[in-house]
Write an enzyme that holds these catalytic residues in place. Structure first.
Site, short mmCIF file in Angstrom:
data_model
loop_
_atom_site.label_atom_id
_atom_site.label_comp_id
_atom_site.label_asym_id
_atom_site.label_seq_id
_atom_site.Cartn_x
_atom_site.Cartn_y
_atom_site.Cartn_z
N ASP A 65 0.63 -1.45 -0.33
CA ASP A 65 -0.40 0.43 0.43
C ASP A 65 1.04 1.30 -0.09
O ASP A 65 -0.12 2.36 -0.94
CB ASP A 65 -0.74 0.47 1.02
CG ASP A 65 -2.54 -0.90 1.01
OD1 ASP A 65 -2.53 -1.89 0.03
OD2 ASP A 65 -2.88 -1.25 1.83
N GLU A 114 -5.62 9.64 4.23
CA GLU A 114 -6.19 10.40 5.32
C GLU A 114 -4.63 11.54 5.77
O GLU A 114 -3.66 11.30 5.81
CB GLU A 114 -5.93 9.69 6.76
CG GLU A 114 -4.35 8.89 7.11
CD GLU A 114 -3.60 8.16 6.84
OE1 GLU A 114 -2.49 7.76 6.82
OE2 GLU A 114 -4.87 7.06 6.70
#
Length: 259
Positions: free
Chosen positions: A49, A119
């Protein structure tokens, strides 16, 4: 809904520095060929990721869809590594993501902009708790949050740091954001909020000299910030491709029942 892909799409293979990813890249290039980012119909990211996020930050503006294959430690945004790549690309389902756009002001007066697909997090820099006020669309909602920090997460990122901080998992396509405090001391009963995606969020660090705070947009960290403004980007959008039997929407849904 499957994404229409040419029978033999031109693929640009990108890989993390990890040895398994580099080896897989060489094998895939030998089998399917390779082309430049500019000429490619699709980008194939090999890694975890973290590498996927770096790929989106670097090439997201190209408009090319990205198909990830897991060759790293964490692969929520990736597909499993298989040999039948062309067949999987033909059947892949698209997930369109809009990043967060962040503007940070530092103590020295410098303005820094960055995007975040997962985020934006504000964190205390020392052993002392941070004091942060929270404004939503110009209205103060929290006069003083005392704690380790605060997170704003997208639906795609809501299963990561946000979830570890006891924030909600957001359905993909819900057009919402998660606002989640990190180890809050005051207000004691406040556990965060779910916001509309078009909400403008402004954080002000109330005691920046004694209680310094940093902000991180995915992996881009800016230290000693005094004010941070976050809103969903209206200009940039990326397309991730997922195997239909385990698409991103299903992954986010499944995470809510993980034990």
């Amino acid at each position: 809904m499957e994404m229409m892909m040419t029978a033999a799409p031109r693929i640009a293979f990108l890989a993390s520095t990890a040895e398994p990813a580099q080896r897989a890249r060489q094998e895939l290039m030998a089998r399917y060929g390779d082309c430049s980012i500019e000429e490619a119909d699709v980008l194939c990211a090999l890694g975890g990721d973290g590498f996927m996020l770096r790929t989106l930050h670097r090439y997201g503006a190209s408009g090319k869809p990205v198909y990830g294959m897991k060759l790293g430690s964490v692969g929520f945004l990736m597909n499993q590594y298989h040999d039948d790549l062309l067949e999987r690309l033909q059947r892949a389902e698209p997930a369109k993501l809009r990043p967060l756009q962040m503007m940070a002001q530092t103590e020295s007066g410098v303005s820094v902009e960055s995007l975040a697909y997962n985020e934006v997090s504000l964190l205390r820099q020392t052993h002392q708790a941070a004091y942060i006020s929270i404004d939503l669309n110009g209205q103060t909602r929290i006069d003083e949050l005392t704690g380790d920090g605060v997170i704003v997460a997208t639906p795609a990122g809501s299963t990561a740091y946000n979830y570890s901080a006891h924030g909600p998992i957001l359905p993909l396509g819900s057009h919402t954001l998660a606002l989640t405090p990190i180890a809050p001391y005051r207000p004691r009963r406040w556990r965060g909020a779910i916001l509309k995606a078009d909400t403008e969020i402004r954080f002000r660090v109330l005691d920046p000299y004694k209680r310094p705070v940093s902000v991180t947009a995915d992996s881009h960290e800016i230290r000693d910030v005094v004010e941070v403004t976050i809103r969903e980007s209206t200009e940039q959008r990326v397309t991730l491709l997922f195997d239909p039997e385990h698409n991103l929407e299903e992954r986010i849904f499944s995470e809510q029942f993980a034990v």
